[in-house]
Structure formats: structure tokens, C-alpha cells
Scaffold this motif. Structure first.
Motif, PDB file in Angstrom:
ATOM      1  N   ARG A  76       8.040  37.686  39.901  1.00 37.00           N
ATOM      2  CA  ARG A  76       8.066  38.419  41.166  1.00 37.00           C
ATOM      3  C   ARG A  76       7.486  39.833  41.011  1.00 37.00           C
ATOM      4  O   ARG A  76       7.758  40.712  41.823  1.00 37.00           O
ATOM      5  CB  ARG A  76       9.508  38.456  41.705  1.00 37.00           C
ATOM      6  CG  ARG A  76       9.885  37.133  42.383  1.00 37.00           C
ATOM      7  CD  ARG A  76      11.365  36.859  42.378  1.00 37.00           C
ATOM      8  NE  ARG A  76      11.632  35.528  42.939  1.00 37.00           N
ATOM      9  CZ  ARG A  76      11.451  34.376  42.283  1.00 37.00           C
ATOM     10  NH1 ARG A  76      10.974  34.381  41.039  1.00 37.00           N
ATOM     11  NH2 ARG A  76      11.710  33.225  42.856  1.00 37.00           N
ATOM     12  N   GLY A  77       6.692  39.982  39.955  1.00 39.97           N
ATOM     13  CA  GLY A  77       5.982  41.254  39.799  1.00 39.97           C
ATOM     14  C   GLY A  77       6.817  42.370  39.198  1.00 39.97           C
ATOM     15  O   GLY A  77       6.433  43.533  39.256  1.00 39.97           O
ATOM     16  N   LEU A  78       7.968  41.997  38.612  1.00 36.33           N
ATOM     17  CA  LEU A  78       8.831  42.994  37.971  1.00 36.33           C
ATOM     18  C   LEU A  78       8.986  42.639  36.498  1.00 36.33           C
ATOM     19  O   LEU A  78       9.932  41.940  36.125  1.00 36.33           O
ATOM     20  CB  LEU A  78      10.220  43.013  38.629  1.00 36.33           C
ATOM     21  CG  LEU A  78      10.341  43.571  40.048  1.00 36.33           C
ATOM     22  CD1 LEU A  78      11.744  43.331  40.597  1.00 36.33           C
ATOM     23  CD2 LEU A  78      10.023  45.067  40.047  1.00 36.33           C
ATOM     24  N   PRO A  79       8.067  43.102  35.640  1.00 35.54           N
ATOM     25  CA  PRO A  79       8.158  42.774  34.210  1.00 35.54           C
ATOM     26  C   PRO A  79       9.527  43.228  33.686  1.00 35.54           C
ATOM     27  O   PRO A  79       9.941  44.366  33.942  1.00 35.54           O
ATOM     28  CB  PRO A  79       7.035  43.586  33.579  1.00 35.54           C
ATOM     29  CG  PRO A  79       6.141  43.994  34.706  1.00 35.54           C
ATOM     30  CD  PRO A  79       6.974  44.037  35.930  1.00 35.54           C
ATOM     31  N   THR A  80      10.228  42.322  32.998  1.00 36.15           N
ATOM     32  CA  THR A  80      11.630  42.570  32.668  1.00 36.15           C
ATOM     33  C   THR A  80      11.921  42.285  31.209  1.00 36.15           C
ATOM     34  O   THR A  80      11.571  41.228  30.698  1.00 36.15           O
ATOM     35  CB  THR A  80      12.533  41.688  33.565  1.00 36.15           C
ATOM     36  OG1 THR A  80      12.269  42.018  34.930  1.00 36.15           O
ATOM     37  CG2 THR A  80      14.008  41.908  33.268  1.00 36.15           C
ATOM     38  N   ASP A  81      12.558  43.232  30.555  1.00 36.70           N
ATOM     39  CA  ASP A  81      13.007  43.072  29.177  1.00 36.70           C
ATOM     40  C   ASP A  81      14.357  42.353  29.183  1.00 36.70           C
ATOM     41  O   ASP A  81      15.316  42.850  29.766  1.00 36.70           O
ATOM     42  CB  ASP A  81      13.152  44.478  28.553  1.00 36.70           C
ATOM     43  CG  ASP A  81      13.659  44.425  27.116  1.00 36.70           C
ATOM     44  OD1 ASP A  81      13.977  43.328  26.619  1.00 36.70           O
ATOM     45  OD2 ASP A  81      13.720  45.507  26.502  1.00 36.70           O
ATOM     46  N   PRO A  82      14.444  41.166  28.541  1.00 36.89           N
ATOM     47  CA  PRO A  82      15.734  40.448  28.525  1.00 36.89           C
ATOM     48  C   PRO A  82      16.888  41.306  27.994  1.00 36.89           C
ATOM     49  O   PRO A  82      18.041  41.065  28.335  1.00 36.89           O
ATOM     50  CB  PRO A  82      15.465  39.257  27.597  1.00 36.89           C
ATOM     51  CG  PRO A  82      13.990  39.072  27.604  1.00 36.89           C
ATOM     52  CD  PRO A  82      13.380  40.427  27.831  1.00 36.89           C
ATOM     53  N   GLU A  83      16.564  42.297  27.161  1.00 41.82           N
ATOM     54  CA  GLU A  83      17.611  43.189  26.644  1.00 41.82           C
ATOM     55  C   GLU A  83      18.241  44.024  27.752  1.00 41.82           C
ATOM     56  O   GLU A  83      19.313  44.581  27.571  1.00 41.82           O
ATOM     57  CB  GLU A  83      17.035  44.130  25.576  1.00 41.82           C
ATOM     58  CG  GLU A  83      16.704  43.447  24.265  1.00 41.82           C
ATOM     59  CD  GLU A  83      17.949  42.859  23.591  1.00 41.82           C
ATOM     60  OE1 GLU A  83      18.935  43.587  23.438  1.00 41.82           O
ATOM     61  OE2 GLU A  83      17.921  41.660  23.264  1.00 41.82           O
ATOM     62  N   LEU A  84      17.533  44.140  28.864  1.00 42.42           N
ATOM     63  CA  LEU A  84      18.061  44.950  29.974  1.00 42.42           C
ATOM     64  C   LEU A  84      18.684  44.087  31.067  1.00 42.42           C
ATOM     65  O   LEU A  84      18.981  44.566  32.159  1.00 42.42           O
ATOM     66  CB  LEU A  84      16.960  45.848  30.554  1.00 42.42           C
ATOM     67  CG  LEU A  84      16.523  46.990  29.631  1.00 42.42           C
ATOM     68  CD1 LEU A  84      15.362  47.770  30.243  1.00 42.42           C
ATOM     69  CD2 LEU A  84      17.699  47.937  29.354  1.00 42.42           C
ATOM     70  N   VAL A  85      18.865  42.798  30.759  1.00 43.23           N
ATOM     71  CA  VAL A  85      19.529  41.904  31.712  1.00 43.23           C
ATOM     72  C   VAL A  85      20.998  41.748  31.303  1.00 43.23           C
ATOM     73  O   VAL A  85      21.295  41.555  30.124  1.00 43.23           O
ATOM     74  CB  VAL A  85      18.837  40.519  31.741  1.00 43.23           C
ATOM     75  CG1 VAL A  85      19.620  39.548  32.626  1.00 43.23           C
ATOM     76  CG2 VAL A  85      17.396  40.643  32.211  1.00 43.23           C
ATOM     77  N   VAL A  86      21.888  41.877  32.262  1.00 42.21           N
ATOM     78  CA  VAL A  86      23.317  41.631  32.026  1.00 42.21           C
ATOM     79  C   VAL A  86      23.789  40.588  33.034  1.00 42.21           C
ATOM     80  O   VAL A  86      23.539  40.715  34.236  1.00 42.21           O
ATOM     81  CB  VAL A  86      24.145  42.921  32.181  1.00 42.21           C
ATOM     82  CG1 VAL A  86      25.643  42.618  32.083  1.00 42.21           C
ATOM     83  CG2 VAL A  86      23.752  43.942  31.111  1.00 42.21           C
ATOM     84  N   CYS A  87      24.459  39.550  32.526  1.00 42.40           N
ATOM     85  CA  CYS A  87      24.956  38.478  33.381  1.00 42.40           C
ATOM     86  C   CYS A  87      26.449  38.659  33.598  1.00 42.40           C
ATOM     87  O   CYS A  87      27.161  39.151  32.716  1.00 42.40           O
ATOM     88  CB  CYS A  87      24.688  37.122  32.722  1.00 42.40           C
ATOM     89  SG  CYS A  87      22.998  36.999  32.105  1.00 42.40           S
ATOM     90  N   GLY A  88      26.925  38.243  34.744  1.00 40.29           N
ATOM     91  CA  GLY A  88      28.353  38.349  35.037  1.00 40.29           C
ATOM     92  C   GLY A  88      28.832  37.149  35.823  1.00 40.29           C
ATOM     93  O   GLY A  88      28.013  36.335  36.280  1.00 40.29           O
TER      94      GLY A  88
END
Lengths: 426, 426
Positions: A76-88
Motif C-alpha cells: 500500500r505504498g508504506l515501506p515497513t520494517d517488520p521490527e517496527l510492527v507490534v501485534c496485539g
């Protein structure tokens, strides 16, 4: 600290409606924001396959899920580092934990989802309501944001963040890209973090509406939250994701998460990881859901419009937010919602619980529980060319039409009581 | 409010050990309180069967789960109204939400589980540590409780509750019935609610230890929390239950729950409902787990005792809490734990994170990750007559013995540096 919250208005309304139905009443549930569709079999299979997974796992969520969610945002055009993802366990707990992780007061759009302000109360931070721009929803009016923040700061308050909901619950509207651009600029000037709740993002059904996330233009200060509750009808599975802006903020969020919930249910994480890879069968399912939500939400909006209510047509999700003041007078939206439920068996939520002034007679109408009862009816709705012609959907729409007609007619008689029967009141 | 917590010490230690292992280090994980056993196939089946369940469901949890949990307590001599049962995604969030639901400061045993005090910080309430009676664990010493509460109240604080852990984490000890009786009397005199965390209740492996819940003797003021993470090795599935004392308190808890987590994952609730009916195959599994936890915890305690540490033998769960001061001197338990990890590849948690004075050299040793890697080894441990003779368990115990021997020997040499090689330090 003592608790100063009541049961979430939307969950409470859902339980009240269930209670009335068990008691034999015919009640149309237009109060609850549940997607109203079955789980896709591919996700059921993934859950079953992951049933041996019983370890706590990382607080941030399994690597496979964080990587998949990063891929979802990448696409969706938002390059994302998995290290900055938090799941809840849902985006709700993530939104709650972000409050102490960010600290300070938070600006909310008015109206906005019931839980934002309640969570702020619970977390001991103040929420500052700022009205949405006319005709829009889900974002504070950028023109009013600066004044509100400067006034609060002048009173010695720390204001660190502003929240947007794209597309919006309760209004079903999507903030215009131009509004989001101005909001992001203002947030930059005021040095505010932006929390962008995008849980309905994949359910924008108005093709003329353009989606712009503040993360597209102010990535340094925009946290995005999302989840599978709405797009994949997985509300009861409790899985949400957040895209953070920095490792220190992530670590503060993880600290809070580790002391409240540890991690989301591990088997659910594995199914969610599959969903976030966006395999064709799930992309197709989400597309069918989006189409159904749009068709039914517009049909419901038509009924309200024809009855004389003020309606901004919904653009995403499965909500609309009509103004019933033209239909009949009440002192508050709460009284209006009670009358609609008691007299006509139609459950909606009063605008007051979303932060409207009590005398504003808007109500939130959720349309996703009209698709039927049980998997068979709901699957039929999902695959139907004309879902509103399905007998059970048509019956519910008929119930609503009758209710609105009766509700409106009463306006002309409500003030009149036969003199002979009028009670002698002091 | 700004966040003042760090990542839960036990979850952080577990992630650090996993990191070291990925880097090729040989590390014995005695730091993490995970049950270390596979999910029973009957629960896996129930989870898979419940995979179509995607509704949010009631905040309190599904009726079938609340009724089953009530039955669980009924069978333990605590007649329970399902209406007073609240389920959450783990007992941790339930314990967190109880803080604002009850309000006021809370008395904790010292030492006690890492998250109690951290949760209090996060919820903005103060925790008041009161040492456990000598030789016991999991309960504040009743003799010291009154003084601590009266002092706090004299300072204008509101103190509303006291917490016990039966049996205890970190000490592995079970408070004596006589102590619990005195605690309950004192709580009555001081008008305190009692929160009894009984998540290890079914894992009391010392046959001479008698279990008494404060709910048995002070039911009007005792909230019991439990869950399936330990007895059924379902930590990653996130399911806990609480037994409340009144409808108003339940409603306050539900209000908080509704704004933080909505409900536990629905498919997990259905599997948990089955577990709480206590079918024979699961009763047998819990019995086998209890036996294994006891045998291995005692074997580990033996190793510490033989090395010269002070050890109170564990009575329940899978923990012990030896005092290593006789082995080697350190300024703090944190330095001791770091040395044990860095020099000998043995991960334990320093007593300081459980509320011990930093200079007290006790560490918490979790023994449940010694059963092996993977389902096959763990099932073998579960069914073995002599699990400590299994090669992988024996190897881990050997690793521990060597570590403790090396750790102790260094004591005699640590102060001595060959003069020729001593660096010239400023």
C-alpha cells in the motif's frame, strides 16, 4: 485511581439486543459493528494447523506475522520494517497501550468511536474533542486543531497526539486527502504524533473516494493501527497490528503490552500471518465483502433519506450516521435511540456516545448484521448480485422502513393526548 | 501519565535467551515460566472445531465457558455463580483490570511475580510490599500486614486490597492454611479485598502441603483468578478466568475489559470451556504434568542444595528460589544472574525483579523448560517413570551441576589476579 468507565456502549447495546431477542422480541440490530460474515475456510484451516502452537512467543508477535503485516503495508505504498510492527489481541488493546507509551493528552475527532475517549479516561490522559470538518468524518478539522492544542498547552497540559479514523466509525465517511494533508502539516507544526486507525481501510466502497494515510505524507510521526476484525470478519479472534515510527516508541509500547496481555493468541497469529500475505482467495473475499457492505449501507442510507433524515452517504465500512432531528423531536439522542428500540424494535447507538452534544439527534447505524443469520444466509448475501433482494435482507429493510415511517408519523400526534384519558399530573 | 515500565522481566529474559541461542550459544533456560509441555490433542480438536466462531461474544466470556469455570470451582468446594465469572485473554489482563475496578493501593507479598507491581505502576496505583512469613511464599506476613496498611492510610492513602499467590511464583512455596486464615482475618479487620492468584493451584506437587484458598474462609472479599496457561500448558493461547464477589464489582471489571480487550479469542474460549469441564483425559494429563513438574523441580533443588545454596524445597508449580549468597559474592542479584548467564550459560531471574532488596542474592529458577525440545521429547518426559534419567534432561541437569560447581569455585580465585598480567589501571 478509581474506574470511571462504563461497559463499552457498542458492546453493551449488542448484549441488550441479544437479551431482548432471547426474550422473544423482534429487534433489528443496527447497533453493533461486527462484520456479520463467516470466516473464510482458508483461515479456519490455518487456525487448526497452528493448534499445536502453545508458547507465549514474542510480545511483539511472531516474526512471520510481523513480516506479513509489513508486506501488507509495503503493497500500500508504506515501506515497513517488520521490527517496527507490534501485534496485539485486537487493535483496541494496541490503541489503549499507545496512550501511556506516547504519554500526554490526545486530540480526538468529534464524533469518534466510543472507545477512544473511554480508553483515555482509563489511562488517565485527557482527550480533547475537535469537530470534524463539515461533511467529513474521522479527523479533527485542521483549522480548529491548532487553537485547541494551544489552549490546552496554555493551561499547562501536555498534548502529544492526534487521532484519525480512515475511513470513519461512526460516520462512514472518508476524510479527503486535502484535509489529511492539512492535518499532517498542522501536526508537524504542533509536534504531535498522529495515530491513524485504518481498520476499515480495505472496506472503502465509494469508488470516487481517494484514500490518503497521514503515514504517506508524515511517516516520521504517524502510527498506523489495523486488524482483521472488519476486513476478514475476525472480530472474535482478536488480532490487530500497529506500525510504529521508531524503536524507542516500539519498546515503550512493548513494555506496556508485556504487562497487560503478553501476546496475542498464538494460533490466531499464524492464521493472521497467512491473511496478511493476501493470497488470492482472501483478496477476493475482502473484495466481495467490501461490495456487500457498500450496497447494503447505501440501501439503508436510502431508507433514512426517504424518511426525511439528514444523511451523508457512507463511503467505507458498514456505518452511517443520519440526523433524525427532521423526523421527530427528543431532548437527547439517547432518548431517541431508546424510543426507536422500545417502540419499533430498531437498535441504533445515540450520537452522544460518540461525543456528540446530547441534544444533537444523530445516531450511528451499523448495517453489517443485516446479511442474515448463520453461515448459509451470509454466504448467499456475499455472493448475491442483488443482496438487498434476498428475502431476509428485504424483510429487515422493510422492518426499518416501517419503523422510520411510524417513528416519523408519531411526530404529528405525540403532543396530543385524549383529554379524557390524560393523567392528572401535579 | 507517561509510561514507567520496562518489558516484563520474564518475557525479556526469554527473548534474550532465544537471541543467544540463535547466535549459537549453549544456554540453559531456567528463566521463563512456560509450562514446557504440548497441548493435549483433545484441546487442539476443540480449537479446530470452534474455528467458525468469529463473533465478539460477551465481554464476560461465553456462557459455556463461564459455566464450565463455575463447575471447576464448585468441585473444589467453592460454589460459584457463572454470572460472577469473567474470562479474559490470560489471567494477566484480568489482574491488570482488577486494579482500576477495585481502586486504591494494593498490598503485595515480597517477593512476588514481576508483573503485579509493574501493573500497579501502569494503572497508577501504589503497591505496598510486605514480606512473606519466614519459610513461606506468596502471601504477605499477616503480622506485618496491619502495620503496613495503617501506616499507608495514616499518610492519606486508600488501601483496598491485598494479593496472594497460591502456590507461589517465584518461591514455589504454598502458604500454610494457618497463615491464610490469619491473613483473611486481618483482611476482614482492615476491610481489604483479597485477590487470590491460583493459576498454579492444580500443580501443587508436595503431597504434604494442604491447599486453603482465602475464598474458602472469606468468600465475601476474595476474588480468585486462574487460567489454563500453567496446568494445561496453554500460555500462548491466552485464556484466564476470574471469580468475582459481587455484581457491582463484576460490572466495573467488565467496563474496563470492554475498553481494553473486548473478549478472549472465541475459538480459544470454546476449547477452554471443554478443559474446565475436566474430562478424564485432561485430568490425567494435568496429573502427569504435576508429577513431572514436582520431580524435576526437586531434582533441580537438589543440585542447588548440593552446591551449597540455601533452598526451600518447592511445593507447587515449576519454580524454586534459592539463595546463592553462600556460593559467591556479588553486589546485587542482577550481577549474579548476569554472571551465571555470561560465564556458564545458565539463565535465571534475579530476585530483585520480584521485589527482593538488590543485595539479597536469591534467584528464581524455572524448571519447566528442561523437559526437552519439541513434542516428542516432552511427551517422553511426561510419561517417563524417571524423567530425570532421560538423556536430554540428564544433560541439562549436568550442565547446571557443572555451572554451579564452576560458579562456586571461582569464589576462591576471583579476587586473585596474576601480578604480571594485571592491567595498569588509572
Amino acid at each position: 485511581m478509581t474506574v470511571n468507565v462504563t461497559l463499552s456502549a457498542t458492546l453493551a447495546a449488542n448484549e441488550e439486543i441479544a437479551r431482548r431477542r432471547r426474550a422473544g422480541q423482534r429487534v433489528l440490530n443496527l447497533a453493533f459493528g461486527e462484520a456479520g460474515l463467516p470466516v473464510h475456510p482458508a483461515l479456519r484451516e490455518r487456525l487448526a494447523e497452528a493448534s499445536p502452537e502453545n508458547s507465549y512467543g514474542p510480545v511483539a508477535g511472531a516474526a512471520v506475522l510481523r513480516e506479513a503485516a509489513a508486506g501488507y503495508w509495503d503493497r500500500r505504498g508504506l515501506p515497513t520494517d517488520p521490527e517496527l510492527v507490534v501485534c496485539g489481541p485486537g487493535s483496541k488493546p494496541l490503541l489503549y497501550a499507545l496512550l501511556p507509551a506516547i504519554g500526554g493528552d490526545i486530540v480526538l475527532p468529534a464524533p469518534s468511536w466510543v472507545s477512544y475517549a473511554a480508553q483515555a479516561d482509563l489511562a488517565g490522559v485527557r482527550s480533547i474533542p475537535v469537530p470534524a470538518p463539515p461533511g467529513e468524518g474521522g479527523t479533527p478539522d485542521p483549522d480548529q486543531l491548532t487553537g485547541a492544542v494551544l489552549r490546552a498547552r496554555a493551561q499547562g497540559r501536555t498534548v502529544n497526539s492526534v487521532l484519525v479514523t480512515l475511513p470513519d466509525n461512526p460516520t462512514g465517511r472518508l476524510a479527503r486527502p486535502e484535509t489529511i494533508r492539512r492535518l499532517a502539516e498542522t501536526a508537524r507544526e504542533l509536534d504531535l504524533m498522529i495515530i491513524s486507525d485504518e481498520i476499515y481501510r480495505d472496506l472503502v466502497h465509494d469508488r470516487s473516494a481517494a484514500f490518503l494515510s497521514p503515514a504517506d505524507i508524515a511517516p516520521e510521526r504517524t502510527i498506523v493501527t489495523s486488524g482483521l476484525s472488519k476486513s476478514h470478519a475476525l472480530g472474535g479472534w482478536r488480532i490487530g497490528v500497529a506500525r510504529l515510527t521508531s524503536i524507542p516508541l516500539r519498546d515503550r509500547l512493548l513494555a506496556v503490552a508485556s504487562e497487560i496481555w503478553s501476546c496475542p493468541a498464538t494460533p490466531v497469529q499464524h492464521a493472521a500471518a497467512y491473511a496478511y500475505t493476501e493470497p488470492p482467495e482472501l483478496v477476493e473475499r475482502v473484495a466481495a465483502s467490501r461490495r456487500l457492505h457498500g450496497v447494503v449501507a447505501r440501501a439503508v442510507a436510502d431508507r433514512f433519506a426517504r424518511a426525511g433524515a439528514g444523511v451523508a452517504y457512507p463511503q467505507g465500512g458498514f456505518y452511517l450516521y443520519p440526523d433524525l432531528a427532521p423526523l421527530r423531536r427528543f431532548a437527547t439522542s439517547g432518548e431517541l435511540a431508546s424510543a426507536l428500540l422500545d417502540e419499533h424494535g430498531v437498535g441504533v447507538l445515540p450520537g452522544a456516545v460518540f461525543g456528540d452534544a446530547p441534544g444533537t439527534l444523530r445516531v450511528r447505524v451499523a448495517t453489517s448484521l443485516l446479511y442474515g443469520e448463520g453461515e448459509e444466509q451470509r454466504m448467499a448475501a456475499l455472493s448475491s448480485e442483488r443482496p438487498i433482494d434476498l428475502p431476509w435482507v428485504a424483510a429487515s429493510l422493510g422492518h426499518l422502513e416501517e419503523a422510520l415511517a411510524g417513528f416519523t408519523e408519531r411526530r404529528w400526534f405525540a403532543a396530543w393526548t385524549p383529554p379524557a384519558l390524560a393523567p392528572a399530573s401535579p
